[in-house]
Design an enzyme around this catalytic site. Structure first.
Site, PDB file in Angstrom:
ATOM      1  N   LYS A 165       0.837  -1.213   0.000  1.00  0.00           N
ATOM      2  CA  LYS A 165       0.000   0.000   0.000  1.00  0.00           C
ATOM      3  C   LYS A 165       0.872   1.264   0.000  1.00  0.00           C
ATOM      4  CE  LYS A 165      -2.150  -1.166   3.847  1.00  0.00           C
ATOM      5  NZ  LYS A 165      -1.458  -2.439   4.139  1.00  0.00           N
ATOM      6  N   ARG A 212      -9.987   0.421   8.356  1.00  0.00           N
ATOM      7  CA  ARG A 212      -9.477  -0.916   8.630  1.00  0.00           C
ATOM      8  C   ARG A 212     -10.500  -1.774   9.367  1.00  0.00           C
ATOM      9  NH1 ARG A 212      -3.771  -0.215   8.786  1.00  0.00           N
ATOM     10  NH2 ARG A 212      -2.605  -2.070   9.280  1.00  0.00           N
ATOM     11  N   ARG A 225      11.522  -5.680   5.037  1.00  0.00           N
ATOM     12  CA  ARG A 225      11.340  -4.235   4.808  1.00  0.00           C
ATOM     13  C   ARG A 225      12.307  -3.428   5.673  1.00  0.00           C
ATOM     14  NH1 ARG A 225       5.548  -1.880   5.433  1.00  0.00           N
ATOM     15  NH2 ARG A 225       5.624  -3.153   7.301  1.00  0.00           N
ATOM     16  N   ARG A 273      11.066  -1.679  11.283  1.00  0.00           N
ATOM     17  CA  ARG A 273       9.966  -1.340  12.196  1.00  0.00           C
ATOM     18  C   ARG A 273       9.856  -2.379  13.304  1.00  0.00           C
ATOM     19  NH1 ARG A 273       4.816   0.024   8.401  1.00  0.00           N
ATOM     20  NH2 ARG A 273       3.818  -1.298   9.961  1.00  0.00           N
ATOM     21  N   ARG A 313      -0.793  -9.468  13.091  1.00  0.00           N
ATOM     22  CA  ARG A 313      -1.335  -8.450  12.172  1.00  0.00           C
ATOM     23  C   ARG A 313      -2.162  -9.119  11.077  1.00  0.00           C
ATOM     24  NH1 ARG A 313       4.068  -5.335  10.723  1.00  0.00           N
ATOM     25  NH2 ARG A 313       2.788  -4.264   9.183  1.00  0.00           N
TER      26      ARG A 313
END
Ligand code: AP5
Length: 217
Positions: free
Chosen positions: A13, A87, A126, A159, A170
């Site tokens: 996203k 969400r 990431r 992160r 998640r």
């Protein structure tokens, strides 16, 4: 143009929003980025969100809805692209209601579909720039110099919620609470589905084809 970009954690996203912003000049409103900025600033909102984010849970709707309504109210005439919000079905309803009150609505809903098996690899690999927010991947989107941001040379970070254990939570929350948002939108809108298992450039082309055809219609 007012766009909602839906998708699981790690679907791409943020990566695709950057492309939309560069091409169409819209404001990128990422609920996750706003929450991380609040945490970095040590605000009350940031403190309230911290434990939910670190465990991979969702921050309560009332906090998020107010935060995003305020961000949207500052969007330029050209419009915005929402990333990570709404969400939950409740957030989607609140968003529709507050836009309707202002005489507007969401124009385009894009849904990035990715297999769960791809997601863990994407998220654990990431790396992001704490200064400008640029996102990289240790295999798929490497920075020019390992560990440094291409734009400003800042040391890239991982992160804290990008570990395998937190990602599992998640993903569970995504399937239970966020996936139903797709059906909420399908009831009254066209939801454009994109195969986001593909390479990021291929996803971008598919996405631009949809947006360009809507703009010229
Ligand atoms: P948030 O920051 O929104 O995280 P997320 O939705 O889990 O999404 P991500 O940022 O992890 O992934 P992305 O889809 O943007 O992927 P990216 O482009 O970076 O939320 C964090 C937390 O905040 C939540 O867990 C929750 O606690 C809270 N929160 C936020 N909004 C909330 C809300 N509305 N309600 C309640 N709580 C909320 O890509 C991922 C990686 O893959 C990158 O390394 C990238 O380089 C790579 N990549 C991207 N696309 C491709 C591709 N096509 N091929 C290969 N690699 C790719």
């Amino acid at each position: 143009m007012r766009i909602v970009l839906l998708g699981a954690p790690g679907a791409g996203k943020g990566t695709q929003c950057k492309q939309i912003v560069d091409k169409y000049g819209l404001l990128h409103l990422s609920s996750g980025d706003i929450l991380r900025q609040e945490r970095a600033a040590g605000s009350e909102l940031g403190k309230k969100a911290q434990s939910y984010m670190d465990s991979g849970g969702l921050v309560p709707d009332e906090i998020i809805v107010e935060m995003m309504a305020s961000a949207i109210s500052n969007a330029p005439e050209a419009g915005f692209v929402l990333d990570g919000f709404p969400r939950t079905v409740n957030q989607a309803g609140e968003l529709d209601a507050s836009l309707a009150e202002a005489g507007s609505s969401i124009d385009v809903i894009l849904n990035l579909e990715v297999d769960d098996s791809v997601i863990v690899k994407r998220i654990t690999g990431r790396r992001s720039c704490p200064k400008c927010g640029a996102v990289y991947h240790i295999e798929n989107m490497k920075p020019k110099t390992a560990g440094k941001c291409d734009a400003d040379g800042t040391e890239l970070i991982q992160r804290p919620d990008d570990t395998e254990e937190v990602v599992a939570n998640r993903l569970k929350n995504y399937h239970q609470q966020t996936r139903p948002v797709v059906d909420y939108y399908k009831a009254n809108n066209t939801v454009y589905k994109l195969d986001a298992n593909k390479d990021a450039d291929e996803v971008k082309v598919l996405m631009f084809d949809i947006l360009d055809s809507l703009i010229s219609a």
